[in-house]
Design a protein around this motif. Structure first.
Motif, PDB file in Angstrom:
ATOM      1  N   THR A   1       0.821  -1.206   0.000  1.00  0.00           N
ATOM      2  CA  THR A   1       0.000   0.000   0.000  1.00  0.00           C
ATOM      3  C   THR A   1       0.857   1.260   0.000  1.00  0.00           C
ATOM      4  O   THR A   1       1.983   1.246   0.495  1.00  0.00           O
ATOM      5  CB  THR A   1      -0.947   0.017   1.215  1.00  0.00           C
ATOM      6  OG1 THR A   1      -1.811   1.149   1.121  1.00  0.00           O
ATOM      7  CG2 THR A   1      -0.204   0.078   2.521  1.00  0.00           C
TER       8      THR A   1
ATOM      9  N   HIS B   1      -1.636   5.819   2.823  1.00  0.00           N
ATOM     10  CA  HIS B   1      -2.931   5.179   3.096  1.00  0.00           C
ATOM     11  C   HIS B   1      -2.928   4.259   4.302  1.00  0.00           C
ATOM     12  O   HIS B   1      -1.902   3.725   4.677  1.00  0.00           O
ATOM     13  CB  HIS B   1      -3.355   4.297   1.905  1.00  0.00           C
ATOM     14  CG  HIS B   1      -3.687   5.050   0.685  1.00  0.00           C
ATOM     15  ND1 HIS B   1      -3.646   4.501  -0.545  1.00  0.00           N
ATOM     16  CD2 HIS B   1      -4.066   6.335   0.498  1.00  0.00           C
ATOM     17  CE1 HIS B   1      -3.978   5.390  -1.454  1.00  0.00           C
ATOM     18  NE2 HIS B   1      -4.231   6.521  -0.828  1.00  0.00           N
TER      19      HIS B   1
ATOM     20  N   ASP C   1      -1.730  -1.652  -4.083  1.00  0.00           N
ATOM     21  CA  ASP C   1      -2.533  -0.424  -4.038  1.00  0.00           C
ATOM     22  C   ASP C   1      -2.453   0.300  -5.383  1.00  0.00           C
ATOM     23  O   ASP C   1      -1.365   0.677  -5.830  1.00  0.00           O
ATOM     24  CB  ASP C   1      -1.999   0.463  -2.916  1.00  0.00           C
ATOM     25  CG  ASP C   1      -2.779   1.731  -2.675  1.00  0.00           C
ATOM     26  OD1 ASP C   1      -3.663   2.080  -3.495  1.00  0.00           O
ATOM     27  OD2 ASP C   1      -2.495   2.393  -1.658  1.00  0.00           O
TER      28      ASP C   1
ATOM     29  N   ASP D   1      -3.106   3.235  -6.123  1.00  0.00           N
ATOM     30  CA  ASP D   1      -2.625   4.617  -6.028  1.00  0.00           C
ATOM     31  C   ASP D   1      -1.108   4.730  -6.132  1.00  0.00           C
ATOM     32  O   ASP D   1      -0.583   5.816  -6.379  1.00  0.00           O
ATOM     33  CB  ASP D   1      -3.112   5.265  -4.737  1.00  0.00           C
ATOM     34  CG  ASP D   1      -4.594   5.606  -4.793  1.00  0.00           C
ATOM     35  OD1 ASP D   1      -5.198   5.506  -5.881  1.00  0.00           O
ATOM     36  OD2 ASP D   1      -5.154   5.970  -3.745  1.00  0.00           O
TER      37      ASP D   1
ATOM     38  N   ARG E   1      -7.954  -0.939  -5.165  1.00  0.00           N
ATOM     39  CA  ARG E   1      -8.003   0.120  -4.156  1.00  0.00           C
ATOM     40  C   ARG E   1      -7.948  -0.548  -2.783  1.00  0.00           C
ATOM     41  O   ARG E   1      -8.624  -1.542  -2.550  1.00  0.00           O
ATOM     42  CB  ARG E   1      -9.305   0.913  -4.308  1.00  0.00           C
ATOM     43  CG  ARG E   1      -9.427   2.133  -3.444  1.00  0.00           C
ATOM     44  CD  ARG E   1     -10.592   3.020  -3.883  1.00  0.00           C
ATOM     45  NE  ARG E   1     -11.718   2.300  -4.424  1.00  0.00           N
ATOM     46  CZ  ARG E   1     -12.812   1.966  -3.726  1.00  0.00           C
ATOM     47  NH1 ARG E   1     -12.926   2.305  -2.469  1.00  0.00           N
ATOM     48  NH2 ARG E   1     -13.786   1.301  -4.301  1.00  0.00           N
TER      49      ARG E   1
ATOM     50  N   ALA F   1      -7.629   1.591   0.269  1.00  0.00           N
ATOM     51  CA  ALA F   1      -8.042   2.549   1.311  1.00  0.00           C
ATOM     52  C   ALA F   1      -9.542   2.676   1.380  1.00  0.00           C
ATOM     53  O   ALA F   1     -10.244   2.325   0.454  1.00  0.00           O
ATOM     54  CB  ALA F   1      -7.413   3.909   1.043  1.00  0.00           C
TER      55      ALA F   1
END
Length: 158
Positions: free
Chosen positions: A66, A70, A119, A121, A156, A158
């Motif tokens: 991650t 987050h 993750d 992101d 995703r 989070a």
């Protein structure tokens, strides 16, 4: 030179070389066992740190890579993955599953492959940094390299 690295980091370096990843392990003078410490030591955004968090889910370890920016929403992630639940692994479970201590868990170099989630992101950063098997070691790689290295499912968290 990998001979100067700690044993756990040498295993990680070998896995990186085998995977064709050019990033080399860097030994930090101080432990970087949190994303904030690692980001400060490297001079990068905390979001560019790929935290390796080990959870326990459906009677097996689950590695979640991650963004350091987050917190993992374990309830939502379990639902997304179709799992019965996800809970933080104990320090003993982390060490058994990865061979590496909490604060230094790398995305590779484990005794056996781990089911991994990456993750989505982390894709926003051209370069990300992950732990290298100890709290004092890190290495750079790209998002695509992380996904390829871990065989992870991008989602995703989070």
């Amino acid at each position: 030179m990998t001979d100067a690295l700690p044993t756990r980091s040498r295993l990680v370096a070998a896995a990186l070389e085998e995977a064709g990843i050019a990033g080399r392990i860097v030994v930090l003078p101080d432990a970087a066992s949190t994303a904030a410490l690692a980001a400060a030591a490297l001079g990068v955004e905390v979001g560019a740190i790929a935290n390796s968090l080990v959870f326990w889910s459906d009677d097996e370890p689950l590695l979640v890579m991650t963004s350091g920016a987050h917190r993992v929403d374990t309830t939502a992630l379990a639902e997304r993955l179709g799992r019965g639940g996800i809970r933080r692994a104990t320090p003993e479970q982390v060490l058994t599953a990865t061979g590496q201590p909490i604060g230094g868990v790398a995305p590779t170099g484990h005794p056996a492959p781990l089911t991994t989630v990456v993750d989505e992101d982390l894709a926003a950063f051209p370069e990300i940094w992950a732990a290298g098997g100890t709290p004092h070691t890190v290495f750079p790689l790209t998002f695509d390299e992380l996904v390829r290295l871990t065989g992870g499912t991008v989602t995703r968290v989070a």
